[in-house]
Design a protein around this motif. Structure first.
Motif, PDB file in Angstrom:
ATOM      1  N   GLU A   1      36.060  27.979  31.841  1.00 51.43           N
ATOM      2  CA  GLU A   1      35.670  29.241  31.225  1.00 51.43           C
ATOM      3  C   GLU A   1      34.963  30.062  32.301  1.00 51.43           C
ATOM      4  O   GLU A   1      34.044  29.566  32.953  1.00 51.43           O
ATOM      5  N   TYR A   2      35.385  31.297  32.485  1.00 52.23           N
ATOM      6  CA  TYR A   2      34.730  32.160  33.459  1.00 52.23           C
ATOM      7  C   TYR A   2      35.106  33.612  33.183  1.00 52.23           C
ATOM      8  O   TYR A   2      35.979  33.901  32.358  1.00 52.23           O
ATOM      9  N   THR A   3      34.451  34.516  33.869  1.00 52.81           N
ATOM     10  CA  THR A   3      34.705  35.944  33.683  1.00 52.81           C
ATOM     11  C   THR A   3      35.853  36.368  34.583  1.00 52.81           C
ATOM     12  O   THR A   3      35.832  36.153  35.792  1.00 52.81           O
ATOM     13  N   TYR A   4      36.862  36.969  33.959  1.00 55.35           N
ATOM     14  CA  TYR A   4      38.016  37.476  34.694  1.00 55.35           C
ATOM     15  C   TYR A   4      38.280  38.907  34.249  1.00 55.35           C
ATOM     16  O   TYR A   4      38.423  39.172  33.047  1.00 55.35           O
ATOM     17  N   ASP A   5      38.321  39.812  35.194  1.00 55.65           N
ATOM     18  CA  ASP A   5      38.597  41.219  34.914  1.00 55.65           C
ATOM     19  C   ASP A   5      37.657  41.771  33.851  1.00 55.65           C
ATOM     20  O   ASP A   5      38.055  42.530  32.963  1.00 55.65           O
ATOM     21  N   GLY A   6      36.387  41.341  33.925  1.00 61.84           N
ATOM     22  CA  GLY A   6      35.379  41.847  33.008  1.00 61.84           C
ATOM     23  C   GLY A   6      35.386  41.226  31.626  1.00 61.84           C
ATOM     24  O   GLY A   6      34.630  41.670  30.754  1.00 61.84           O
ATOM     25  N   ARG A   7      36.195  40.195  31.408  1.00 62.49           N
ATOM     26  CA  ARG A   7      36.288  39.565  30.091  1.00 62.49           C
ATOM     27  C   ARG A   7      36.104  38.058  30.227  1.00 62.49           C
ATOM     28  O   ARG A   7      36.419  37.461  31.261  1.00 62.49           O
ATOM     29  N   GLU A   8      35.612  37.426  29.154  1.00 63.44           N
ATOM     30  CA  GLU A   8      35.446  35.980  29.158  1.00 63.44           C
ATOM     31  C   GLU A   8      36.810  35.317  28.947  1.00 63.44           C
ATOM     32  O   GLU A   8      37.522  35.617  27.986  1.00 63.44           O
TER      33      GLU A   8
ATOM     34  N   PHE B   1      41.569  25.271  43.295  1.00 59.54           N
ATOM     35  CA  PHE B   1      41.375  26.249  42.228  1.00 59.54           C
ATOM     36  C   PHE B   1      39.933  26.213  41.729  1.00 59.54           C
ATOM     37  O   PHE B   1      39.301  27.258  41.517  1.00 59.54           O
ATOM     38  N   LEU B   2      39.395  25.005  41.542  1.00 65.89           N
ATOM     39  CA  LEU B   2      38.012  24.860  41.093  1.00 65.89           C
ATOM     40  C   LEU B   2      37.030  25.327  42.159  1.00 65.89           C
ATOM     41  O   LEU B   2      36.048  26.021  41.854  1.00 65.89           O
ATOM     42  N   ALA B   3      37.284  24.976  43.413  1.00 67.53           N
ATOM     43  CA  ALA B   3      36.361  25.342  44.490  1.00 67.53           C
ATOM     44  C   ALA B   3      36.231  26.852  44.644  1.00 67.53           C
ATOM     45  O   ALA B   3      35.192  27.352  45.097  1.00 67.53           O
ATOM     46  N   ALA B   4      37.271  27.594  44.239  1.00 65.09           N
ATOM     47  CA  ALA B   4      37.250  29.053  44.370  1.00 65.09           C
ATOM     48  C   ALA B   4      36.482  29.723  43.235  1.00 65.09           C
ATOM     49  O   ALA B   4      36.321  30.943  43.237  1.00 65.09           O
ATOM     50  N   ARG B   5      35.969  28.922  42.277  1.00 67.00           N
ATOM     51  CA  ARG B   5      35.285  29.483  41.115  1.00 67.00           C
ATOM     52  C   ARG B   5      33.968  28.773  40.864  1.00 67.00           C
ATOM     53  O   ARG B   5      33.813  27.999  39.920  1.00 67.00           O
ATOM     54  N   ASP B   6      32.997  29.038  41.720  1.00 69.83           N
ATOM     55  CA  ASP B   6      31.693  28.396  41.607  1.00 69.83           C
ATOM     56  C   ASP B   6      30.961  28.787  40.333  1.00 69.83           C
ATOM     57  O   ASP B   6      30.072  28.062  39.875  1.00 69.83           O
TER      58      ASP B   6
ATOM     59  N   VAL C   1      46.311  30.030  28.755  1.00 73.00           N
ATOM     60  CA  VAL C   1      45.118  30.854  28.526  1.00 73.00           C
ATOM     61  C   VAL C   1      44.856  30.892  27.018  1.00 73.00           C
ATOM     62  O   VAL C   1      45.707  31.323  26.243  1.00 73.00           O
ATOM     63  N   TYR C   2      43.670  30.411  26.600  1.00 73.38           N
ATOM     64  CA  TYR C   2      43.280  30.418  25.188  1.00 73.38           C
ATOM     65  C   TYR C   2      42.592  31.720  24.794  1.00 73.38           C
ATOM     66  O   TYR C   2      42.814  32.247  23.708  1.00 73.38           O
ATOM     67  N   ARG C   3      41.731  32.195  25.655  1.00 78.31           N
ATOM     68  CA  ARG C   3      41.025  33.452  25.431  1.00 78.31           C
ATOM     69  C   ARG C   3      41.076  34.284  26.709  1.00 78.31           C
ATOM     70  O   ARG C   3      41.004  33.704  27.807  1.00 78.31           O
ATOM     71  N   PRO C   4      41.202  35.585  26.620  1.00 75.86           N
ATOM     72  CA  PRO C   4      41.274  36.420  25.412  1.00 75.86           C
ATOM     73  C   PRO C   4      42.530  36.117  24.572  1.00 75.86           C
ATOM     74  O   PRO C   4      43.590  35.825  25.124  1.00 75.86           O
ATOM     75  N   THR C   5      42.377  36.188  23.280  1.00 70.79           N
ATOM     76  CA  THR C   5      43.485  35.881  22.383  1.00 70.79           C
ATOM     77  C   THR C   5      44.562  36.957  22.392  1.00 70.79           C
ATOM     78  O   THR C   5      45.674  36.720  21.925  1.00 70.79           O
ATOM     79  N   ASP C   6      44.233  38.134  22.901  1.00 79.27           N
ATOM     80  CA  ASP C   6      45.214  39.211  22.932  1.00 79.27           C
ATOM     81  C   ASP C   6      45.964  39.273  24.263  1.00 79.27           C
ATOM     82  O   ASP C   6      46.630  40.259  24.561  1.00 79.27           O
TER      83      ASP C   6
ATOM     84  N   TYR D   1      47.403  37.590  35.633  1.00 79.44           N
ATOM     85  CA  TYR D   1      46.390  36.553  35.841  1.00 79.44           C
ATOM     86  C   TYR D   1      46.919  35.450  36.756  1.00 79.44           C
ATOM     87  O   TYR D   1      46.251  35.054  37.719  1.00 79.44           O
ATOM     88  N   LEU D   2      48.106  34.959  36.459  1.00 78.88           N
ATOM     89  CA  LEU D   2      48.693  33.913  37.292  1.00 78.88           C
ATOM     90  C   LEU D   2      48.854  34.389  38.733  1.00 78.88           C
ATOM     91  O   LEU D   2      48.567  33.651  39.681  1.00 78.88           O
ATOM     92  N   ARG D   3      49.313  35.604  38.875  1.00 75.87           N
ATOM     93  CA  ARG D   3      49.594  36.141  40.212  1.00 75.87           C
ATOM     94  C   ARG D   3      48.338  36.213  41.067  1.00 75.87           C
ATOM     95  O   ARG D   3      48.363  35.887  42.260  1.00 75.87           O
ATOM     96  N   THR D   4      47.231  36.629  40.472  1.00 77.87           N
ATOM     97  CA  THR D   4      46.010  36.825  41.258  1.00 77.87           C
ATOM     98  C   THR D   4      45.157  35.571  41.344  1.00 77.87           C
ATOM     99  O   THR D   4      44.534  35.308  42.382  1.00 77.87           O
ATOM    100  N   GLU D   5      45.135  34.738  40.282  1.00 74.61           N
ATOM    101  CA  GLU D   5      44.216  33.614  40.225  1.00 74.61           C
ATOM    102  C   GLU D   5      44.845  32.258  40.522  1.00 74.61           C
ATOM    103  O   GLU D   5      44.197  31.381  41.102  1.00 74.61           O
ATOM    104  N   VAL D   6      46.089  32.060  40.114  1.00 73.45           N
ATOM    105  CA  VAL D   6      46.700  30.728  40.160  1.00 73.45           C
ATOM    106  C   VAL D   6      47.682  30.558  41.300  1.00 73.45           C
ATOM    107  O   VAL D   6      47.660  29.554  42.022  1.00 73.45           O
ATOM    108  N   VAL D   7      48.580  31.518  41.481  1.00 72.56           N
ATOM    109  CA  VAL D   7      49.652  31.391  42.484  1.00 72.56           C
ATOM    110  C   VAL D   7      49.129  31.056  43.878  1.00 72.56           C
ATOM    111  O   VAL D   7      49.748  30.255  44.589  1.00 72.56           O
ATOM    112  N   PRO D   8      47.983  31.595  44.324  1.00 70.00           N
ATOM    113  CA  PRO D   8      47.495  31.226  45.654  1.00 70.00           C
ATOM    114  C   PRO D   8      47.202  29.735  45.817  1.00 70.00           C
ATOM    115  O   PRO D   8      47.083  29.257  46.946  1.00 70.00           O
TER     116      PRO D   8
END
Length: 224
Positions: A178-185, A126-131, A198-203, A212-219
């Motif tokens: 912390e990183y940019t996902y779908d245009g948001r921090e 997971f970390l290696a995929a997010r330089d 997920v702490y932020r975005p708070t909404d 988010y889980l489906r695209t970023e975590v499940v793989p």
């Protein structure tokens, strides 16, 4: 819902229905309920579901009596009720509120004639995929050096020359990024045990969290 433990579905289903029944254990009738409160669409347009589950479990209740200078402790049979929230994507994965709520995996499996198994998360992958990520937390164990386990907190640990190599080479069991996902921090934390928050975005609502889980975590998940 923006936090929970993930279970991978072994099998396929399209719909989850509410149900309630009872099982007998040690001559006691114990209720269990799966309450699907809503079905909704993810940002991708796919269907998701959300609700609450509850089960009764045998428990021992301890009572203490004072009797003429003596203290008597007795255990009696009792029943406790466990409750959890859940969300999921049909045929893919289910998320429960905490490790204590994984009984909901069994109930979803019973209802859909599938198996839902608690997943583990490959944090190194997971970390290696997010330089481009800022690592603000890193928990590790089984290190080759003097530090056998530990938890690091800080600002951009990967930018620290002394820590970057260590974090990338250690066997991670916790990770905060912390990183940019779908245009948001986005600020999140995850554990090897399959817990993600997920702490932020708070909404972030349940639909955004599942997407988010489906695209970023499940793989990066492995079945138990």
């Amino acid at each position: 819902m923006n936090a929970g433990v993930i279970g991978l579905v072994q099998g396929d289903f399209q719909v989850v229905d509410s149900f309630s029944d009872a099982v007998v254990e040690n001559d006691r009738e114990l209720d269990r309920i799966l309450d699907v409160e809503r079905v909704f669409s993810l940002p991708s347009g796919d269907v998701a579901f959300e609700g609450r589950a509850a089960v009764e479990r045998p428990a021992a209740r301890e009572t203490t009596e004072l009797d003429y200078g003596e203290i008597r402790v007795e255990e009696t049979d009792a029943t406790e009720t466990l409750v959890t929230e859940f969300v999921g994507v049909p045929g893919e994965f289910v998320v429960v509120g905490s490790g204590a709520g994984t009984f909901a995996f069994d109930l979803v499996g019973i209802d859909t004639d599938t198996a839902v198994e608690r997943a583990s998360l490959d944090l190194d992958g997971f970390l290696a995929a997010r330089d481009d990520a800022n690592a603000w937390k890193a928990g590790f164990r089984g290190g080759d050096g003097r530090a056998e386990s530990g938890l690091l907190h800080g600002d951009d640990l990967l930018a620290d020359d002394d820590l970057s190599g260590f974090v990338r080479e250690a066997r991670l069991n916790q990770l905060g990024l912390e990183y940019t996902y779908d245009g948001r921090e986005l600020k999140m934390t995850a554990a090897e045990s399959g817990y993600v928050e997920v702490y932020r975005p708070t909404d972030f609502d349940s639909a955004a969290f599942l997407e988010y889980l489906r695209t970023e975590v499940v793989p990066h998940l492995n079945g138990s």
